[in-house]
Design a protein around this motif. Structure first.
Motif, PDB file in Angstrom:
ATOM      1  N   GLY A 162       0.799  -1.257   0.017  1.00 30.62           N
ATOM      2  CA  GLY A 162       0.055  -0.043  -0.059  1.00 30.62           C
ATOM      3  C   GLY A 162       0.934   1.142  -0.077  1.00 30.62           C
ATOM      4  O   GLY A 162       0.182   2.287  -0.383  1.00 30.62           O
ATOM      5  N   ALA A 163       2.089   1.217   0.271  1.00 32.77           N
ATOM      6  CA  ALA A 163       2.829   2.371   0.449  1.00 32.77           C
ATOM      7  C   ALA A 163       3.010   3.396  -0.737  1.00 32.77           C
ATOM      8  O   ALA A 163       2.997   4.506  -0.452  1.00 32.77           O
ATOM      9  N   SER A 164       2.946   2.899  -1.906  1.00 34.07           N
ATOM     10  CA  SER A 164       2.850   3.935  -3.130  1.00 34.07           C
ATOM     11  C   SER A 164       1.707   4.557  -3.123  1.00 34.07           C
ATOM     12  O   SER A 164       1.597   5.702  -3.677  1.00 34.07           O
ATOM     13  N   TRP A 165       0.549   4.083  -2.586  1.00 33.81           N
ATOM     14  CA  TRP A 165      -0.901   4.744  -2.569  1.00 33.81           C
ATOM     15  C   TRP A 165      -0.730   5.698  -1.393  1.00 33.81           C
ATOM     16  O   TRP A 165      -1.347   6.666  -1.403  1.00 33.81           O
ATOM     17  N   TYR A 166      -0.174   5.364  -0.302  1.00 37.84           N
ATOM     18  CA  TYR A 166      -0.218   6.102   1.122  1.00 37.84           C
ATOM     19  C   TYR A 166       0.292   7.547   1.092  1.00 37.84           C
ATOM     20  O   TYR A 166      -0.114   8.379   1.463  1.00 37.84           O
ATOM     21  N   GLN A 167       1.460   7.543   0.151  1.00 40.70           N
ATOM     22  CA  GLN A 167       2.065   8.868   0.011  1.00 40.70           C
ATOM     23  C   GLN A 167       1.093   9.899  -0.642  1.00 40.70           C
ATOM     24  O   GLN A 167       1.700  11.257  -0.225  1.00 40.70           O
TER      25      GLN A 167
END
Lengths: 375, 375
Positions: free
Chosen positions: B94-99
């Motif tokens: 999910g990290a790429s979306w969290y940004q």
């Protein structure tokens, strides 16, 4: 709306011990290319993204990359539901952020009643659920089977149907009348977990997951996409691929995937299998399941076959032991028979040829030795 | 920039078998309230969000909710790194979306060299890493220890230092001179995994994770926040809480958390421990580790203590067996001694009182019986 329908990726699945990462990455890449070439408005993945509720790190890495590629690089909306193999909790990680770029991951029954709208279509994302989830959600203890539970689910969906729009359902269940193979995990024993197909009539299209063959169901408005690759010897004859579906005017077309490595079933004699003129016609990078027509003992059978077929899955004998009715008679009667007679009968039943003289001698010697030790 | 610094949540950790979910949820709620009340610009979590690389579903659910609460509900930027207990791969989901909503999760060394900028500050997110990751990243086989590996890491960070801004490092390692307790997993044996504290001098603040006590390190510009709750009996005397840090003008202040249930160590006699006037002064919802001052055998000791202290963690005796030098002498000599003499000696060494007459009788009878069976 035009979309691509795929399902049952089963990331992390192994085929008789063989890792399928390369095959899965290759299939994913083809799916991406088809989606782009067909200029779809979105991609549907109808459950079982992972093979296990607790996926290994390499599977987590692969799915993270695939989501990123389709959604953040290709800018494709994604419509994903959890299947019976997925952990709803783990698959939900990040979901609240994914929505910002139109990646929708539904893991709870409650999410099925808020359709996602895209152009002319309402998409209902119904994750795999068990009857107890419906009992909780509807406060109705009568919902004991999936057949019972699906009725209020569809009723509630229809309450929010926009008559001006098309209605697509994404679901992961077994539809009555579908043909199942051995490689899908049965959802339950018995027929009460099968959804009657007439209940699907109100949807313009039902994008199904769970069964691995695209031909399992032939309804005009409901299809299984099947898995992108072959996961067992029961899937050798299935054509793998994805559906491209357009809602207005309605049409659907199957786009086959080229298998990086096929899964092949051969029924042959050992002599033929090890004959260069025979096996050189095979693509030996494929996976093979072999049914051997020979009856005699073949020393070092597996290792000799593996030198030719390195991705050997299974070897079975064509001739299996078939017990005659007389064999079901009283065991005590058998216990009174002479051991040598028993052995001779048994050998003939299994091998369908009598013992040779040499074999009889060996057997007699062995039995004499055994009796000496007992005394 | 003003931020809250916390770390070492260890979601999923158990305390001698007791589930700590309630304590962790309560601590999280206090951290959230402090962040809001102090009007911080962001929240730093310096690693070990999970206790295990393969967290249970309930831990995954908890972290998903906590990220959602801070980032999507409270709209706080989050700066998160993976610790040695986290799986970098799983935490990256999910990290790429969290940004998109300023939730930054760094799990790979390469991410440490692109600082996140917030108001007047560059934040460098350095996840836990092993020397081999630095060898790969810098193509330098000489980087055998963490002490060696950290040098090019800091050099590369300084190359992108914006002199007009403050520089905050978020890291998860052991700083030389820190005081460690038994409840942190040692990163390696020996001192080569310790980062010399003078290397931290170029940062305005280093927000550290790994050690569980806030007092483990007392540098003006580098602190451990410690864990939000007590995770072992070695942490009974630690004050738990979070740092609030402002970069301009620089100040830092510790905000203690109220423990939902404390972890208490008692050194007492059984009589005192079971005396109503004594234990009624304790909050019996707390967790207790007990060191018993008694020497004699107490029947049903654990169950009697548990009826009063339901969250009993451990019971130890204050008097431990201390072998005299003579005990190290030749074993063969011991083998020639009379069993009754050996038993008497042993009992006296352990209990520090001689056997009573009754005990001597019982022992003699038991030895006679045993010898009969051998013959």
């Amino acid at each position: 709306m035009r979309f691509l329908h795929t399902s049952d990726w089963h990331l992390g699945r192994r085929l008789h011990g063989f890792d399928l990462q390369a095959e899965q990455a290759d299939a994913f890449s083809q799916i991406e290319q088809i989606a782009l070439a067909q200029q779809v408005d979105g991609v549907i993945v109808a459950g079982d993204l992972y093979d296990r509720s607790l996926p290994a790190e390499q599977s987590v890495r692969m799915l993270n990359q695939q989501f990123k590629q389709l959604n953040l690089v290709d800018h494709l909306p994604l419509y994903v539901i959890a299947g019976n193999h997925d952990s709803a909790t783990r698959l939900a990680t990040g979901a609240s952020w994914y929505q910002q770029t139109h990646l929708y991951v539904a893991t709870q029954l409650a999410q099925a009643f808020t359709p996602v709208e895209l152009t002319d279509t309402q998409i209902f994302l119904l994750p795999y659920f068990e009857p107890f989830a419906a009992r909780q959600y509807f406060h109705d203890e009568q919902l004991q089977t999936l057949q019972q539970a699906i009725v209020p689910v569809f009723q509630k969906m229809k309450q929010v149907f926009d008559p001006a729009k098309k209605h697509v359902l994404v679901a992961h269940f077994f539809v009555a009348g579908s043909s199942q193979t051995t490689s899908e995990t049965p959802l339950t024993v018995g027929g009460l977990a099968a959804i009657p197909s007439d209940l699907l009539a109100d949807f313009d299209y039902v994008a199904l997951g769970h069964l691995h063959g695209k031909d399992a169901l032939q309804l005009p408005n409901a299809r299984y996409s099947g898995s992108p690759i072959k996961f067992s010897l029961s899937e050798t004859t299935q054509q793998k691929g994805v559906w491209i579906v357009d809602t207005e005017p309605f049409w659907l077309q199957f786009y086959p995937l080229k298998l990086l490595h096929d899964v092949i079933h051969l029924t042959q004699s050992f002599q033929t299998l090890t004959d260069e003129s025979y096996y050189q016609k095979q693509d030996l990078n494929n996976y093979f399941g072999i049914t051997l027509t020979d009856r005699q003992i073949i020393p070092n059978l597996l290792s000799r076959l593996r030198t030719i077929y390195p991705k050997l899955l299974t070897v079975e004998r064509q001739t299996k032991l078939q017990l005659p009715d007389s064999a079901k008679s009283d065991v005590r009667q058998l216990q009174q028979q002479d051991p040598m007679d028993l052995l001779t009968d048994f050998y003939e039943q299994v091998a369908q040829v009598p013992l040779t003289k040499q074999q009889q001698q060996w057997a007699t010697q062995a039995l004499q030795l055994a009796q000496k030790e007992v005394q």
